[in-house]
Enzyme design. Structure first.
Site, short mmCIF file in Angstrom:
data_model
loop_
_atom_site.label_atom_id
_atom_site.label_comp_id
_atom_site.label_asym_id
_atom_site.label_seq_id
_atom_site.Cartn_x
_atom_site.Cartn_y
_atom_site.Cartn_z
N ILE A 160 -0.47 4.27 0.87
CA ILE A 160 0.15 4.23 -0.44
C ILE A 160 -0.17 2.87 -1.07
O ILE A 160 0.13 1.83 -0.51
CB ILE A 160 1.68 4.43 -0.35
CG1 ILE A 160 2.00 5.72 0.43
CG2 ILE A 160 2.27 4.45 -1.76
CD1 ILE A 160 1.39 6.97 -0.13
N LYS A 161 -0.81 2.93 -2.25
CA LYS A 161 -1.21 1.69 -2.92
C LYS A 161 -0.08 1.16 -3.80
O LYS A 161 0.47 1.88 -4.63
CB LYS A 161 -2.45 1.93 -3.80
CG LYS A 161 -3.74 2.02 -3.04
CD LYS A 161 -4.92 2.27 -3.95
CE LYS A 161 -5.45 0.99 -4.56
NZ LYS A 161 -6.73 1.22 -5.30
N ILE A 162 0.23 -0.11 -3.60
CA ILE A 162 1.27 -0.78 -4.37
C ILE A 162 0.69 -2.08 -4.94
O ILE A 162 0.17 -2.90 -4.19
CB ILE A 162 2.50 -1.10 -3.49
CG1 ILE A 162 3.11 0.20 -2.95
CG2 ILE A 162 3.54 -1.90 -4.27
CD1 ILE A 162 4.26 -0.02 -1.98
N ILE B 234 -3.77 6.32 -2.20
CA ILE B 234 -3.29 6.86 -3.48
C ILE B 234 -2.25 5.91 -4.04
O ILE B 234 -1.39 5.41 -3.31
CB ILE B 234 -2.71 8.29 -3.31
CG1 ILE B 234 -2.32 8.87 -4.67
CG2 ILE B 234 -1.55 8.31 -2.31
CD1 ILE B 234 -1.98 10.36 -4.63
#
Length: 371
Positions: free
Chosen positions: A139-141, A108
């Protein structure tokens, strides 16, 4: 299992689906893809959520509840997206357990408007991780310059990260450095390194789309002969970087402490040009310890007629460099291309997120009136 996807998995490629919706969760579509097509993970992005939420009535009940509770649109989008991701994480919980968390993961993304805000990205990464509340979430960064520090800080907190929107080899090296720094800090912070996972999402098809347009503008036979080659060449050279860095002394020290390598992930693997084989960015990028996240159309194509011949990456680096050198000789600037692609990629995600917020606000307003 379909034989072609099984062959791909056996060759060391983890198949992740680049899509998620509540309909997939309600109908059992996701479980079916796990059972029949070797899917072992899911990635999402702002465009995927926009399509899912605005394209069906599966969210109407939750939107009505949120409207009744007086939730603003920012809270509503957080509640809706994290609910889907948490449920998908539960679907993959068994796979996550049997692979020690390497697969069975769901990604996400932080609000793309924060891609240039280091502190804001770090803060939201923590919120998303806590809100989903599952060990197998990523966690997408985005891999912006500002995102690099956020990647390190998030990993240092023991949070697993999917680094997205990587186009250049130089930026990929910086991403790996951010990953290693994050693990070093996590170790110092007392986190168990074996429980921290990461992938680096290297985008493929968009490279060809941009470079092919420039080759068409050049208009020579020499230029035409290079069409459809840059994306694969670029990704193969990224794998060479992966092999190099993850055999270094710096990495070995972390590995001895239990760390797991950050796997390359091939993203944007749906073919944009119908002149190319629809499995191009899968069959030509087979290598051990990589992820290929596919839209369902590409997954179906691989399952139906993908020809998997084993490793198609190792030993191709000289050929890949030759492609990039030939492009440079024609005046196609690699640095200009990757900078443009990063900028455009972020603009698309920001636009999709804003559209989602606008459409969700309308839905909340409508539900409030009806309520």
């Amino acid at each position: 299992m379909t034989i072609h996807t099984a062959e791909l998995s056996n060759a060391g490629v983890s198949i992740w689906l680049d899509d998620l919706s509540r309909k997939r969760l309600i109908t059992g579509s996701l479980e079916e893809l796990i059972a029949s097509k070797n899917v072992v993970g899911v990635t999402t992005n702002p465009s995927i959520f926009h399509a899912a939420i605005t394209g069906s009535d599966d969210y109407d009940a939750q939107i009505a509840e949120l409207a009744k509770a007086g939730a603003d649109v920012e809270k509503a989008v957080m509640e809706i997206t994290t609910a889907d991701v948490a449920e998908a994480c539960d679907v993959f919980a068994g796979l996550a357990a049997t692979t020690d968390g390497v697969d069975g993961r769901v990604s996400i993304e932080v609000d793309p408007r924060k891609a240039w805000d280091t502190a804001g990205t770090i803060a939201e990464a923590k919120v998303l991780h806590a809100k989903v509340g599952r060990d197998n979430v990523h966690i997408k960064i985005p891999a912006t310059v500002e995102g690099l520090e956020a990647i390190t800080a998030t990993l240092a907190e023991g949070i697993s990260v999917n680094v997205t929107l990587i186009f250049s080899l130089e930026r990929y090296r910086a991403v790996i450095n951010a990953f290693l720094s994050g693990l070093e800090q996590a170790k110092a912070n007392g986190h168990e390194l074996s429980k921290i996972h990461s992938v680096a999402s290297f985008f493929v098809s968009r490279v060809d789309t941009e470079i092919d347009a420039r080759l068409t503008a050049i208009g020579t036979e020499e230029a035409a002969a290079l069409k459809g080659k840059a994306g694969v060449a670029n990704a193969r050279l990224a794998y060479q970087v992966y092999e190099e860095v993850f055999s270094s002394e710096r990495w070995n020290l972390l590995a001895e402490a239990g760390a797991r390598p950050q796997r390359p992930l091939w993203a944007s693997t749906g073919v944009k040009d119908p002149a190319y084989p629809d499995t191009l960015y899968v069959t030509e990028l087979v290598a051990a310890n990589v992820v290929n996240t596919m839209p369902e159309k590409t997954l179906d194509a691989v399952a139906d007629h993908g020809v998997i011949t084993g490793d198609t990456v190792s030993g191709t680096y000289q050929e890949a460099n030759t492609v990039l050198d030939a492009l440079d000789a024609l005046g196609v600037s690699y640095n200009d291309v990757v900078a443009k692609l990063e900028s455009e990629g972020l603009e698309k995600f920001v636009a999709a997120w804003k559209e989602l917020l606008d459409d969700l606000q309308k839905a909340l307003d409508s539900a409030s009136k009806e309520g």
